[in-house]
Design a protein around this motif. Sequence first.
Motif, short mmCIF file in Angstrom:
data_model
loop_
_atom_site.label_atom_id
_atom_site.label_comp_id
_atom_site.label_asym_id
_atom_site.label_seq_id
_atom_site.Cartn_x
_atom_site.Cartn_y
_atom_site.Cartn_z
N LEU A 43 -127.20 -30.82 11.01
CA LEU A 43 -126.35 -29.70 10.58
C LEU A 43 -125.01 -30.22 10.05
O LEU A 43 -124.30 -30.92 10.78
CB LEU A 43 -126.10 -28.74 11.75
N PRO A 44 -124.65 -29.92 8.81
CA PRO A 44 -123.35 -30.35 8.29
C PRO A 44 -122.23 -29.40 8.73
O PRO A 44 -122.47 -28.25 9.09
CB PRO A 44 -123.55 -30.30 6.77
N TYR A 45 -121.02 -29.90 8.73
CA TYR A 45 -119.83 -29.09 8.97
C TYR A 45 -119.03 -29.01 7.67
O TYR A 45 -119.00 -29.96 6.87
CB TYR A 45 -118.94 -29.73 10.04
N ARG A 46 -118.37 -27.92 7.48
CA ARG A 46 -117.46 -27.78 6.33
C ARG A 46 -116.05 -28.08 6.83
O ARG A 46 -115.58 -27.44 7.78
CB ARG A 46 -117.54 -26.38 5.75
N VAL A 47 -115.39 -29.05 6.23
CA VAL A 47 -114.08 -29.49 6.68
C VAL A 47 -113.06 -29.24 5.56
O VAL A 47 -113.24 -29.71 4.44
CB VAL A 47 -114.08 -30.98 7.06
N PHE A 48 -112.02 -28.49 5.91
CA PHE A 48 -110.95 -28.20 4.96
C PHE A 48 -109.73 -29.03 5.32
O PHE A 48 -109.34 -29.14 6.48
CB PHE A 48 -110.57 -26.72 5.01
N ALA A 49 -109.11 -29.63 4.32
CA ALA A 49 -107.90 -30.42 4.53
C ALA A 49 -106.68 -29.52 4.52
O ALA A 49 -106.58 -28.61 3.69
CB ALA A 49 -107.77 -31.49 3.45
N ILE A 50 -105.78 -29.74 5.47
CA ILE A 50 -104.53 -28.99 5.52
C ILE A 50 -103.46 -29.85 4.83
O ILE A 50 -102.88 -30.76 5.44
CB ILE A 50 -104.13 -28.67 6.97
N ARG A 51 -103.24 -29.60 3.56
CA ARG A 51 -102.27 -30.38 2.77
C ARG A 51 -101.06 -29.53 2.44
O ARG A 51 -101.19 -28.38 2.05
CB ARG A 51 -102.91 -30.87 1.48
N GLY A 52 -99.92 -30.12 2.61
CA GLY A 52 -98.70 -29.38 2.35
C GLY A 52 -98.53 -29.01 0.88
O GLY A 52 -97.80 -28.08 0.55
N ASP A 53 -99.19 -29.77 -0.01
CA ASP A 53 -99.00 -29.51 -1.44
C ASP A 53 -100.09 -28.63 -2.03
O ASP A 53 -100.21 -28.50 -3.24
CB ASP A 53 -98.94 -30.83 -2.21
N SER A 54 -100.92 -28.01 -1.15
CA SER A 54 -101.98 -27.14 -1.66
C SER A 54 -101.86 -25.75 -1.06
O SER A 54 -101.47 -25.58 0.10
CB SER A 54 -103.35 -27.72 -1.35
N THR A 55 -102.19 -24.76 -1.87
CA THR A 55 -102.14 -23.37 -1.40
C THR A 55 -103.14 -23.15 -0.28
O THR A 55 -102.85 -22.48 0.73
CB THR A 55 -102.44 -22.41 -2.56
N LYS A 56 -104.33 -23.73 -0.44
CA LYS A 56 -105.37 -23.58 0.59
C LYS A 56 -104.90 -24.18 1.91
O LYS A 56 -105.09 -23.59 2.97
CB LYS A 56 -106.66 -24.25 0.13
N GLY A 57 -104.29 -25.37 1.85
CA GLY A 57 -103.80 -26.00 3.08
C GLY A 57 -102.72 -25.17 3.75
O GLY A 57 -102.70 -25.04 4.97
N PHE A 58 -101.83 -24.59 2.93
CA PHE A 58 -100.78 -23.74 3.49
C PHE A 58 -101.37 -22.52 4.19
O PHE A 58 -100.96 -22.15 5.30
CB PHE A 58 -99.83 -23.30 2.38
N LEU A 59 -102.37 -21.90 3.53
CA LEU A 59 -103.00 -20.72 4.12
C LEU A 59 -103.72 -21.05 5.43
O LEU A 59 -103.65 -20.30 6.40
CB LEU A 59 -103.96 -20.08 3.12
N ILE A 60 -104.39 -22.19 5.46
CA ILE A 60 -105.11 -22.59 6.68
C ILE A 60 -104.12 -22.84 7.81
O ILE A 60 -104.33 -22.43 8.95
CB ILE A 60 -105.97 -23.84 6.41
N ALA A 61 -103.02 -23.51 7.49
CA ALA A 61 -101.99 -23.76 8.50
C ALA A 61 -101.39 -22.44 8.99
O ALA A 61 -101.16 -22.26 10.20
CB ALA A 61 -100.89 -24.65 7.94
N LEU A 62 -101.15 -21.53 8.06
CA LEU A 62 -100.59 -20.23 8.43
C LEU A 62 -101.55 -19.45 9.32
O LEU A 62 -101.14 -18.86 10.34
CB LEU A 62 -100.28 -19.42 7.15
#
Length: 822
Positions: free
Chosen positions: A457-476
């Motif tokens: 089973l694979p996992y989906r891993v999202f990077a929390i990067r300060g310079d990306s909107t997606k990373g900011f939203l995940i951190a938030l």
Amino acid sequence: MGMFSFFSKEKDYKGVASMGVGEEIEISVNQNEEPLWGVIARWSVYLIALLTPLWFLPITDNPVDGNKMFLVSLLTLIGFIAWLATTVHMGTFRIPRFTSLYALGVWLVVYLLAALFSVSLETSLWGMSAVSFFHILISGILAFLVSVALRTVNHVRTVYMLILVSAGIVSLFLLVQSILGIDIFSWEFTKARTFNPVGQWNTVGIFLGFVLVSLFSFLTGSIHKSRLKRLSFMILLLLVFMGTVVVNYRMVWLSIAIVSIVYLAYIYSHASGHARAQYVMGPLLFLFVSIVFFLSQDIVNLFGSSLNPPLDVTPSVSSSWRVAEQVFRERPILGVGPNEFGYAWDRFKDPTVNTTVYWRLRFDTASSFATTLLTTTGLLGALAFLLFVGSFLWSGLLLLGKLQLENKEHQYISALFFGILFLISSWFFYPLTVITSVFAFLLLGLFVAEVHIAGILPYRVFAIRGDSTKGFLIALISVFLMVVCVVGLYIRSQKQVAAIQYGRGVEALLVRSSVNEAELFFQQAVALDSSRDEYYNAITQTSSIKLQRVLENTGGQSPKDVQDSFEAALSSAVGSAQKATEVNPGNAASWRLLGQVYEMVIPYATGAAEAAAGAYKQAITQAPTDPLLRDDVARVYMVLGDYVKAREALEEAIRLKSDYAAAHFRLAQIAIIKGNVEDAISNTERTMLFVPNDIGVLFQLGLLYYQQKRYDDAGLVFERTTQLNENYSNARYFLGLTYAAKGAGALAIEQFERIQTLNPDNAEVRAILENLRAGREPLAGITPPPLTRVGPPVSKEGKELQQEDTLEKDQPTGEGVKKNEE
């Protein structure tokens, strides 16, 4: 844990994870580099696995399940907060790509909607029950936490070992406490031979049954281990099996048999020749044994009869379906709301239940968790639940086809799958409990983690990067979820402290008879948790005791002091009773308690009778098939002198329950008061010609004969009544008086001795027996005479069960009710 070391295997996690759309990175996590937050999250899971079956505290009114729910909630939220902190620390957010977890999320959303549109929002959201939204949400969070917090083989093995350790301890506890009869703890509630730290007696069987089936995968593999490891495995297996036999729950044996058949099909599809014969021996043996125990319940129970296991009663499947059908007509989409089956039961109870000894019980669950969901979460909730269960079964069965019998990791996957299969099956034949909920979702998380570690089973891993909107939203989102968890932890802790104060109040009232101290604790409980109507009802009962004492002890006090004390106690009693009806307006018991407070002060307060009748009528609206409430309102009408309405209410009570002694007793009283005894006798005699075996009609006729001093006729009728129902205590009471009036003292003593056996706490029966044995009149020194009282002399008919109230310990098969046989 050393004795279970044959389950251990070290392995670091290493895998490929998706960072976003089309972006892949390779991450490697070594246990020594794990941040502190990750350790906290992992140890939260460890403690849940080990302590949940063993944890209880004697500090609340629900010492086992209530404290387990708080422990699991506390550890799960702490672990989840720690995991969120880990994601921020490590800069990655991992989500398993497992369909069942997504289906679980859908079910939780629907469950939340059902709670938000419930007949009682607070009860559905925060109720102190395993089926309230908060506790179902905690179980869902636990499944997710386990799937992401356990990253190595060793982590998963440790959790499974801790489950086995707890199962072994529970089995030892059963053997010592239940079989040997040795009290392990000193608290009074723990001295019953069937007491256990798991919860309900049958829940122990389900817990041990799931452990048994999860060991199927290791029955053959243990042969190749060292002698010490084989011995450890066999001791554990024997202990768990013996514990299952001690409980001897019929449905557990059936479930073991079904899972054994599925496991055998799995073996036959994966092995051949000598290997097949080797792997099928253990499951075949368990299949045979489970069938034998399933078919030999009566024989096995003869050996366990001395345990006197507690009666475990739920509505029958047909009664549960009837309630669900009625709810579907009014609230088909989302039902009445989680944790609100009791409301639906009161409103739509099958009237045939009134013919059983269980008629005074208010069931808080249907025959099983699955049938409960039909009523509490409606069609949408039931479909979402089936989607979750179906998706797991489909995904799991597809996965089984990819496994190899000899592969160690695959053996764990199959063990977890069959364990979950067993626990989920229990949801279809037994109500949800803390244990069956927590361990089903705990194993689901273990299953996902193990399948991922095995590379399936694979996992989906999202990077929390300060310079990306997606990373900011995940951190938030991570920070927001932390705050929500902290708030939830605070609210749940506050409710737990309230439950502790309530438990202290119950102890003060029942053990020390300290009304003022008890009321203070109850008020503190209300201040901490104003959403539970039982807390307000407890204040009502203590205030009612004070009110009764004021009315009985007026000597030595000035009229003003008496009036002030009366008004203060009455204001407290009425105010708390009214608040209870506001908090949970669907609870008929709260409306009845309010009516009883008003009824108590009818001679002293203008308008109290009308207020009492109004409260009882509101209770009838909530529980229209309860004959007890019709008798309540009839009693008030009799005080008001409205005998027409009183008779109508009593006749309706008799229609709902033909043998209801109180209603027949009061109808006889009305005939006597109105001077219509002869007419009443003639009408009752004509009725008896059509229903000669109706014990309610016979009892009423006997009372009328007795009042007219027609003792020979009364004796014949009461004898016939007791022949039809040997436990009809009120009929035996008047039969005994009839024998005494005829000079048959020995026969009278025999009747009252039988009543005393059925009602050992009845002081009046003891006094009558003393009079008869001393040669005195049976009612010497006993006032008022039976036929002039508010109600029948014996309040409980034999083995009839009453709704157990925490503050009133007066202490259930027939159609409409199912006994969960041990």
